[in-house]
Design a protein around this motif. Structure first.
Motif, short mmCIF file in Angstrom:
data_model
loop_
_atom_site.label_atom_id
_atom_site.label_comp_id
_atom_site.label_asym_id
_atom_site.label_seq_id
_atom_site.Cartn_x
_atom_site.Cartn_y
_atom_site.Cartn_z
N TRP A 44 0.85 -1.19 0.00
CA TRP A 44 0.00 0.00 0.00
C TRP A 44 0.89 1.24 0.00
N TYR A 45 0.56 2.14 -0.94
CA TYR A 45 1.25 3.42 -1.04
C TYR A 45 0.25 4.55 -0.88
N ARG A 46 0.76 5.67 -0.41
CA ARG A 46 -0.03 6.90 -0.34
C ARG A 46 0.61 7.93 -1.27
N ARG A 84 4.63 7.14 -1.24
CA ARG A 84 5.21 6.80 0.06
C ARG A 84 4.61 5.48 0.54
N LEU A 85 5.48 4.62 1.04
CA LEU A 85 5.07 3.27 1.42
C LEU A 85 4.41 3.27 2.79
N ILE A 86 3.22 2.68 2.88
CA ILE A 86 2.49 2.61 4.14
C ILE A 86 2.77 1.27 4.83
N PHE A 96 -5.48 -7.76 0.48
CA PHE A 96 -4.64 -6.97 1.40
C PHE A 96 -5.37 -5.66 1.71
N PRO A 97 -6.36 -5.69 2.57
CA PRO A 97 -7.13 -4.48 2.85
C PRO A 97 -6.37 -3.51 3.76
N LEU A 98 -6.62 -2.23 3.54
CA LEU A 98 -6.01 -1.16 4.33
C LEU A 98 -7.09 -0.40 5.08
N THR A 99 -6.92 -0.26 6.39
CA THR A 99 -7.84 0.55 7.19
C THR A 99 -7.18 1.86 7.55
#
Lengths: 108, 111
Positions: B34-36, B44-46, B74-77
């Motif tokens: 996951w990136y932002r 940027r790597l989360i 691969f869910p992101l909260t």
């Protein structure tokens, strides 16, 4: 740690022109990737090129690993080539270091 | 058709609410990311996950959480602890050679 620098930061061209984008890296790497981010945000994997030259249609890329740079060539630019081009190299087995990108605008 | 699917594409959230972004891949890749991305900026790597049931923090993990219960997912909260959650979020998976492939992204706006 390894540094990645892309140049130029911005490039404005007329449709039909050719362009060369550069990616410099400060240490030896075992692979390098080029990506295109279109105006809608999607990132497309263009090339995976640890060394040598690859071509895909109007795009080609060359990496000279011993001199720590890679070049992305775009020939006969089209408006759909607009967007941001990123290069990235490994920081570890599973992480990448990204350049700041080159923003390309192709005018009709 | 193989690829990475992110949903939703656009999401609005009120301050103080948690939100979960979905990422599914059918490329049979072990590693996912996951990136932002903020406007005009780079990635940027989360968080990243090398394999099922394992994940590591990236450079900006504070205020985020992930799970990796299945290879495909691969869910992101984005939690209420994330101070500036408005951003473009990109999910990626990695081929064994090291190549990264991305989904179309999710735009989160906090109202």
């Amino acid at each position: 740690g390894i540094q990645v620098e892309q140049s130029p930061p911005d490039l404005i061209l007329q449709e039909g022109a050719n362009s060369t984008l550069r990616c410099n890296f400060s240490d030896s790497v075992n692979n390098l990737q080029w990506f295109h981010q279109n105006p809608w945000g999607q990132l497309i994997n263009l090339f995976y090129i640890p060394s040598g030259t690859k071509q895909n249609g109007r795009l080609s890329a060359t990496t000279v690993a011993t001199e720590r740079y890679s070049l992305l060539y775009i020939s006969s630019s089209q408006t759909t080539d607009s967007g941001v081009y990123f290069c990235a190299v490994p920081r570890s087995n599973y992480q990448l270091i990204w350049g700041a990108g080159t923003k390309l605008i192709i005018k009709p | 058709d193989g690829g990475i699917t992110q949903s939703p594409k656009y999401l609005f959230r009120k301050e103080g609410q948690n939100v979960t972004l979905s990422c599914e891949q059918n490329l049979n890749h072990d590693a996912m990311y996951w990136y932002r991305q903020d406007p005009g900026q780079g990635l940027r790597l989360i968080y990243y996950s090398q394999i099922v049931n394992d994940f590591q923090k990236g450079d900006i993990a504070e205020g985020y959480s992930v799970s990796r219960e299945k290879k495909e997912s691969f869910p992101l909260t984005v939690t209420s602890a994330q101070k500036n959650p408005t951003a473009f979020y990109l999910c990626a998976s990695r081929r064994n050679t090291g190549e990264l492939f991305f989904g179309e992204g999710s735009r989160l706006t906090v109202l």
